[in-house]
Design an enzyme around this catalytic site. Structure first.
Site, short mmCIF file in Angstrom:
data_model
loop_
_atom_site.label_atom_id
_atom_site.label_comp_id
_atom_site.label_asym_id
_atom_site.label_seq_id
_atom_site.Cartn_x
_atom_site.Cartn_y
_atom_site.Cartn_z
N GLY A 293 26.90 -76.04 59.20
CA GLY A 293 27.25 -75.64 57.83
C GLY A 293 27.56 -76.89 57.02
O GLY A 293 27.08 -78.00 57.33
N VAL A 294 28.36 -76.71 56.01
CA VAL A 294 28.60 -77.80 55.06
C VAL A 294 29.35 -78.97 55.72
O VAL A 294 28.97 -80.13 55.57
CB VAL A 294 29.39 -77.30 53.83
CG1 VAL A 294 29.15 -78.20 52.66
CG2 VAL A 294 28.99 -75.88 53.49
N HIS B 206 15.04 -90.05 28.77
CA HIS B 206 14.09 -90.69 29.68
C HIS B 206 14.50 -92.13 29.91
O HIS B 206 14.84 -92.81 28.95
CB HIS B 206 12.68 -90.65 29.07
CG HIS B 206 11.68 -91.39 29.90
ND1 HIS B 206 11.16 -90.85 31.06
CD2 HIS B 206 11.13 -92.62 29.75
CE1 HIS B 206 10.31 -91.73 31.58
NE2 HIS B 206 10.27 -92.81 30.82
N ALA C 31 36.57 -75.45 46.04
CA ALA C 31 37.70 -75.91 45.24
C ALA C 31 37.59 -75.44 43.79
O ALA C 31 38.57 -74.99 43.19
CB ALA C 31 37.79 -77.43 45.29
P1 FAD Z 1 44.07 -75.18 49.93
O1 FAD Z 1 43.43 -76.37 49.33
O2 FAD Z 1 43.85 -74.93 51.36
O3 FAD Z 1 45.63 -75.35 49.65
C1 FAD Z 1 46.58 -74.47 50.16
C2 FAD Z 1 47.94 -75.14 50.09
O4 FAD Z 1 48.93 -74.17 50.38
C3 FAD Z 1 48.13 -76.25 51.12
O5 FAD Z 1 48.71 -77.37 50.49
C4 FAD Z 1 49.12 -75.66 52.14
O6 FAD Z 1 49.98 -76.64 52.70
C5 FAD Z 1 49.91 -74.74 51.24
N1 FAD Z 1 50.56 -73.61 51.93
C6 FAD Z 1 50.01 -72.73 52.81
N2 FAD Z 1 50.92 -71.78 53.15
C7 FAD Z 1 52.05 -72.08 52.46
C8 FAD Z 1 53.32 -71.47 52.37
N3 FAD Z 1 53.63 -70.35 53.02
N4 FAD Z 1 54.25 -72.06 51.56
C9 FAD Z 1 53.97 -73.19 50.86
N5 FAD Z 1 52.76 -73.80 50.92
C10 FAD Z 1 51.83 -73.24 51.70
N6 FAD Z 1 35.12 -77.50 48.34
C11 FAD Z 1 34.41 -77.92 47.28
O7 FAD Z 1 34.35 -77.22 46.26
N7 FAD Z 1 33.74 -79.11 47.30
C12 FAD Z 1 33.76 -79.92 48.38
O8 FAD Z 1 33.15 -80.99 48.37
C13 FAD Z 1 34.50 -79.50 49.51
N8 FAD Z 1 34.56 -80.28 50.61
C14 FAD Z 1 35.31 -79.86 51.66
C15 FAD Z 1 35.33 -80.67 52.79
C16 FAD Z 1 36.06 -80.29 53.90
C17 FAD Z 1 36.07 -81.17 55.11
C18 FAD Z 1 36.81 -79.07 53.86
C19 FAD Z 1 37.64 -78.66 55.03
C20 FAD Z 1 36.79 -78.26 52.75
C21 FAD Z 1 36.03 -78.65 51.64
N9 FAD Z 1 35.95 -77.86 50.50
C22 FAD Z 1 35.19 -78.27 49.44
C23 FAD Z 1 36.67 -76.59 50.39
C24 FAD Z 1 37.97 -76.78 49.60
O9 FAD Z 1 38.76 -77.75 50.21
C25 FAD Z 1 38.72 -75.45 49.50
O10 FAD Z 1 37.87 -74.46 48.98
C26 FAD Z 1 39.92 -75.59 48.59
O11 FAD Z 1 40.80 -76.59 49.05
C27 FAD Z 1 40.67 -74.26 48.49
O12 FAD Z 1 41.75 -74.41 47.64
P2 FAD Z 1 43.05 -73.49 47.77
O13 FAD Z 1 43.96 -73.95 46.68
O14 FAD Z 1 42.67 -72.08 47.83
O15 FAD Z 1 43.69 -73.83 49.18
P1 NAI Z 2 30.27 -73.08 57.08
O1 NAI Z 2 30.51 -71.65 56.92
O2 NAI Z 2 29.65 -73.85 55.98
O3 NAI Z 2 29.36 -73.33 58.36
C1 NAI Z 2 29.73 -72.90 59.65
C2 NAI Z 2 28.50 -72.89 60.51
O4 NAI Z 2 28.90 -72.71 61.85
C3 NAI Z 2 27.55 -71.74 60.16
O5 NAI Z 2 26.25 -72.24 60.00
C4 NAI Z 2 27.70 -70.80 61.34
O6 NAI Z 2 26.51 -70.08 61.61
C5 NAI Z 2 28.02 -71.78 62.45
N1 NAI Z 2 28.71 -71.18 63.60
C6 NAI Z 2 29.68 -70.23 63.59
N2 NAI Z 2 30.06 -69.95 64.85
C7 NAI Z 2 29.35 -70.76 65.67
C8 NAI Z 2 29.29 -70.94 67.08
N3 NAI Z 2 30.08 -70.26 67.91
N4 NAI Z 2 28.41 -71.83 67.58
C9 NAI Z 2 27.59 -72.55 66.76
N5 NAI Z 2 27.60 -72.41 65.42
C10 NAI Z 2 28.47 -71.53 64.88
O7 NAI Z 2 31.69 -73.71 57.49
P2 NAI Z 2 32.22 -75.19 57.61
O8 NAI Z 2 31.10 -76.16 57.65
O9 NAI Z 2 33.19 -75.16 58.72
O10 NAI Z 2 32.99 -75.38 56.26
C11 NAI Z 2 34.03 -74.47 55.89
C12 NAI Z 2 34.03 -74.21 54.43
O11 NAI Z 2 34.50 -75.34 53.72
C13 NAI Z 2 32.66 -73.91 53.87
O12 NAI Z 2 32.41 -72.53 53.93
C14 NAI Z 2 32.72 -74.38 52.47
O13 NAI Z 2 33.10 -73.31 51.66
C15 NAI Z 2 33.83 -75.43 52.49
N6 NAI Z 2 33.23 -76.75 52.34
C16 NAI Z 2 32.56 -77.03 51.19
C17 NAI Z 2 31.97 -78.24 51.00
C18 NAI Z 2 31.22 -78.49 49.76
O14 NAI Z 2 31.34 -77.72 48.83
N7 NAI Z 2 30.42 -79.55 49.68
C19 NAI Z 2 32.04 -79.30 52.03
C20 NAI Z 2 32.70 -78.86 53.23
C21 NAI Z 2 33.30 -77.65 53.35
#
Ligand code: FAD
Ligand code: NAI
Length: 476
Positions: free
Chosen positions: A193-194, A455, A331
């Site tokens: 995935g991503v 362009h 996000a």
């Molecule tokens: P979160 O960012 O998870 O924030 C939740 C917050 O709530 C945390 O600070 C946590 O500590 C706090 N919290 C939880 N429970 C409690 C509680 N009971 N009391 C007080 N605080 C609490 N999305 C994109 O759009 N673009 C990207 O490039 C992208 N890259 C990503 C890369 C990775 C490696 C990962 C893991 C995710 C990525 N995402 C990306 C997804 C993105 O990070 C999430 O969709 C986004 O952070 C969700 O925002 P949120 O505010 O819902 O929750």
């Molecule tokens: P994902 O949902 O993008 O990908 C997970 C992948 O794992 C899928 O292709 C699924 O089929 C596979 N999978 C599930 N179970 C499995 C198993 N048992 N064995 C092998 N493959 C398996 O989730 P990912 O990459 O963990 O990211 C989580 C979320 O974070 C994403 O859904 C995305 O919303 C967010 N994210 C967004 C980014 C961006 O916007 N550029 C960057 C990174 C994360």
């Protein structure tokens, strides 16, 4: 006891933006967050996105692209560099500096907008008339505050894999994958995935042999398959990522030797031992510690807090946004829900169109899209037309040395209204914004075709693809 108009639980991109918008609208607002910095010794606002998600991953992607370019691309520009060396610890240090700057920036924004920032775990304790009582648990030191409205923005956590525990030493989740200070010789990734693709690309570019094991038989099933096929070809044939599809995992052993994964793929039993293994198989909503059950907060079968289209939960004046509710875990989706909820609380009538949320994967080339894929349109029996154009002959892309990929525009066959825009290529994370604007304003492909595009720019490829919908591409 302190009373607020709005208490936000969670300061990720959903929660912190909701809090700022609520405060801007004159509502007395507090935001509770339990996040700590990497050292674990100070609060860190910004949630997953800023601390262990979007921002740090993009920092590492950039560093690894520079290293790769210095080794492989500089020569054609006539630039000779000596023995190019890579220092993983330095790359991580740079990433940490960016994270610290941005998480500190939220602290500043809270102060500027008069949002009261409270450190600790927030939970719903009960009602006092029309007010919600919210407990703040700061490492055992508990206090109560009251709020007219509560916005839950507690985000998500990595989906666990029952076969193996994450130790963030050998078996890594996103947090571990973003903090490796040495390049693993052999890196395994579960899930293409991503996260798998972005993190796999980082470590591949700096020297790891990367194998990605994916359960689904289809690569990037959510993306338009013409784009996904192009991506698969580039990632595997040109960049050397090994991606196995249709994998069934049998056993994972984490020992001093490394992590051994036994699996089946293509009807064959296989086994690989990796130095490190990243598990990135999706994320699950985080409602831990919210006291949701006792408060009567309803969840759906997958653990997401149930909300209506406007983010209202089943409890009066309790809202939920971002990763903890249905919809893409992105996000910008979390932030825009946060803005909309704050405005609803203030009596406004905002609208958020879920059909125009862009998706981006920050590989090289990047992948980005908005709207329906061709597969979705076919499944709906929609009458559509399409136009495509490649980056291969685009002057700007050639100058950048990144002339790979294409743009595809899908439009209604009768009205010409744009239904989807799909891209793989250089900086398409930026280019997709024009597609989003088009969809949001219900533009036709002719509208884009008649807009003057500078362009030489990469955006000319979207222009050409729009012209191609009407079979009048000028460079096609
Ligand atoms: P979160 O960012 O998870 O924030 C939740 C917050 O709530 C945390 O600070 C946590 O500590 C706090 N919290 C939880 N429970 C409690 C509680 N009971 N009391 C007080 N605080 C609490 N999305 C994109 O759009 N673009 C990207 O490039 C992208 N890259 C990503 C890369 C990775 C490696 C990962 C893991 C995710 C990525 N995402 C990306 C997804 C993105 O990070 C999430 O969709 C986004 O952070 C969700 O925002 P949120 O505010 O819902 O929750
Ligand atoms: P994902 O949902 O993008 O990908 C997970 C992948 O794992 C899928 O292709 C699924 O089929 C596979 N999978 C599930 N179970 C499995 C198993 N048992 N064995 C092998 N493959 C398996 O989730 P990912 O990459 O963990 O990211 C989580 C979320 O974070 C994403 O859904 C995305 O919303 C967010 N994210 C967004 C980014 C961006 O916007 N550029 C960057 C990174 C994360």
């Amino acid at each position: 006891m302190s009373q607020f108009d709005v208490v936000v639980i969670g300061a990720g991109p959903g929660g912190y933006i909701a809090a700022i918008r609520a405060a801007q609208l004159g509502l007395k607002t507090a935001c509770i967050d339990a996040g700590v910095n990497k050292a674990g010794d100070a609060p860190a606002l910004g949630g997953t996105c800023l601390n262990v998600g979007c921002i740090p991953s993009k920092a590492l992607l950039q560093s690894s692209e520079h290293f790769h370019a210095a080794q492989h691309d500089f020569a054609e520009h006539g630039i000779t560099v000596g023995n190019v060396k890579f220092n993983a610890a330095k790359m991580i240090e740079r990433k940490d500096t960016i994270v610290t700057k941005l998480t500190g920036g939220i602290k500043f924004l809270f102060h500027k907008n008069k949002v009261e920032s409270l450190f600790g775990k927030g939970s719903l304790k009960g009602r006092n008339g029309d007010l919600w009582q919210v407990e703040v648990d700061n490492k055992g030191e508990k206090s109560l505050i009251e709020a007219k409205n509560v916005i839950i923005a507690t985000g998500s956590v990595p989906r666990p894999l029952p076969l193996v525990d994450i130790d963030n030493v050998n078996v890594l989740d996103n947090e571990g994958a973003l903090n490796l200070t040495a390049v693993p010789k052999k890196l395994g990734v579960i899930g293409s995935g991503v996260i798998g693709l972005e993190m796999g690309s980082v470590w591949k570019r700096v020297g790891s042999e990367v194998t990605i094991l994916e359960a689904m038989p289809t690569f990037l099933a959510a993306a338009d398959q013409q784009i996904a096929k192009e991506a698969f070809k580039i990632f595997t044939k040109e960049q050397g990522l090994v991606i196995e599809l249709g994998v069934k995992l049998n056993e994972i052993k984490n020992s001093k030797k490394g992590v051994t994964v036994a699996y089946e793929a293509g009807g064959q039993a296989k086994e690989e031992t990796f130095d490190k293994l990243i598990v990135s198989i999706g994320r699950i909503p985080n409602t831990e510690g919210l006291n949701a059950e006792a408060a009567g907060l309803e969840k759906d079968g997958r653990g997401f807090i149930k909300v209506d289209d406007e983010c209202r939960t089943n409890l009066p004046n309790v809202w939920a946004i971002g990763d903890v509710v249905r919809g893409p875990m992105l996000a910008h989706k979390a932030s825009d829900e946060g803005v909309a909820v704050a405005e609803r609380i203030a009596g406004q009538k905002p609208h958020l169109d879920f059909n125009t949320i862009p998706f981006v994967i920050y590989t090289d080339p990047e992948i980005a899209w908005v709207g329906k894929t061709e597969e979705q349109l076919k499944a709906e029996g929609a009458n559509y037309k399409k136009g495509t154009s490649g980056f291969a002959a685009n002057g700007r892309a050639l100058g950048l040395g990144k002339a790979k990929g294409m743009v595809k525009v899908l439009a209604d066959a009768e009205t010409d209204r744009i239904l989807g825009v799909h891209m793989i290529g250089p900086m398409v994370s930026e280019l997709v914004a024009e597609g989003v604007t088009g969809l949001e304003f219900k533009a036709s492909s002719e509208d884009i075709a008649r807009i003057v595009h500078a362009h030489p720019t990469l955006s000319e490829v979207l222009h050409e693809a729009s012209l191609a919908v009407d079979k009048r591409a000028l460079h096609g």
